[in-house]
Structures are given as C-alpha cells and as structure tokens.
Scaffold this motif. Structure first.
Motif, mmCIF file in Angstrom:
data_model
loop_
_atom_site.group_PDB
_atom_site.id
_atom_site.type_symbol
_atom_site.label_atom_id
_atom_site.label_comp_id
_atom_site.label_asym_id
_atom_site.label_seq_id
_atom_site.Cartn_x
_atom_site.Cartn_y
_atom_site.Cartn_z
ATOM 1 N N GLY A 198 31.701 9.732 -34.329
ATOM 2 C CA GLY A 198 31.012 8.496 -34.654
ATOM 3 C C GLY A 198 31.407 7.982 -36.021
ATOM 4 N N GLY A 199 30.884 6.814 -36.372
ATOM 5 C CA GLY A 199 31.194 6.258 -37.686
ATOM 6 C C GLY A 199 30.944 4.779 -37.745
ATOM 7 N N GLY A 210 37.151 -3.243 -33.387
ATOM 8 C CA GLY A 210 37.803 -1.966 -33.628
ATOM 9 C C GLY A 210 37.542 -0.953 -32.543
ATOM 10 N N SER A 211 38.020 0.267 -32.788
ATOM 11 C CA SER A 211 37.912 1.341 -31.802
ATOM 12 C C SER A 211 37.352 2.605 -32.430
ATOM 13 N N LEU A 212 36.695 3.392 -31.593
ATOM 14 C CA LEU A 212 36.250 4.726 -31.964
ATOM 15 C C LEU A 212 36.413 5.634 -30.756
ATOM 16 N N PHE A 244 35.314 0.467 -22.568
ATOM 17 C CA PHE A 244 35.144 1.903 -22.786
ATOM 18 C C PHE A 244 35.781 2.683 -21.647
ATOM 19 N N THR A 245 36.293 3.858 -21.980
ATOM 20 C CA THR A 245 36.860 4.751 -20.965
ATOM 21 C C THR A 245 36.335 6.154 -21.183
ATOM 22 N N ILE A 246 35.775 6.743 -20.122
ATOM 23 C CA ILE A 246 35.292 8.112 -20.193
ATOM 24 C C ILE A 246 36.289 9.023 -19.483
ATOM 25 N N GLN A 292 36.351 6.869 -25.118
ATOM 26 C CA GLN A 292 37.206 5.977 -25.901
ATOM 27 C C GLN A 292 36.577 4.588 -25.873
ATOM 28 N N MET A 293 36.245 4.088 -27.056
ATOM 29 C CA MET A 293 35.559 2.796 -27.163
ATOM 30 C C MET A 293 36.465 1.810 -27.869
#
Length: 120
Positions: free
Chosen positions: A9-10, A16-18, A67-69, A81-82
C-alpha cells in the motif's frame, strides 16, 4: 495458526499504479478462494476482487478494466495490480482467504489491512 500478511500500500497520485501482495503462512492444508476487500472512511467494507483455486476471477464493477487479481499457489500468495487509480479507490485494503487447516476445518482468514491513498 494461519496468518495473512499484506504489503504494497501507499500514497499515489490519480492515474498511478500500486501492487498489493498478500502471503498466507502457517498450518495450511489447502487454500480455496482468495480476495481483496476495501473499506473507505465512513463506509462498509466492500468486495474488490476474488479469485478461486482454479483462477476464476470476479471484480467489483468499479474496478473492472483497471485492477487485476492473480495468485501464486506455490507461494500461497494473492496479488492485486491496481492501475489508473482514482481518489475513490482510497481506503484500507484487506486480504481474505478461505483456508483449510485440515480435511475437516475450513474458515475465512483476514489480513491486518494496508492503506491505499490516491490523491487528486
């Protein structure tokens, strides 16, 4: 004992992406579905995405296409992946797993949560 430990997290700007990661450890016989949920301030916890043991995925409408799980069964890990993050994605993200600790015992486990903040 079984533990789910989240990371990744952050704070990120909109667009953007996280990448969130969750690793399950402990006395695990098998893991069925795994997933991610989130809770925004003042709101109820909601489903983000889930993935079955056979890698069938399900997404909330609000995150589809962004998003990809995925999961690594050898490492008992689930990844989120967000991309194209929006301020409304802000919240505490929780990992969830349906785990058997033996042939007779099966229950849900939750991680401690990781904060995701998307600034506009």
């Amino acid at each position: 004992q079984v533990q789910l430990v989240e990371s990744g997290g952050g704070l990120v700007q909109a667009g953007g992406s996280l990448r969130l990661s969750c690793a399950a450890s402990g006395s695990i016989f098998s893991i069925n579905a795994m997933g991610w949920y989130r809770q925004a301030p003042g709101k109820q916890r909601e489903l983000v995405a889930t993935i079955t043991g056979g890698s069938i995925t399900n997404y909330a409408d609000s995150v589809k296409g962004r998003f990809t799980i995925s999961r690594d069964n050898a490492k008992n890990t689930v990844i989120l992946q967000m991309n194209s993050l929006k301020p409304e994605d802000t919240g505490v993200y929780y990992c969830n797993a349906d785990i058997r600790t033996n042939l007779l015992v099966r229950r849900d486990y939750w991680g401690q949560g990781t904060q995701v903040t998307v600034s506009s």
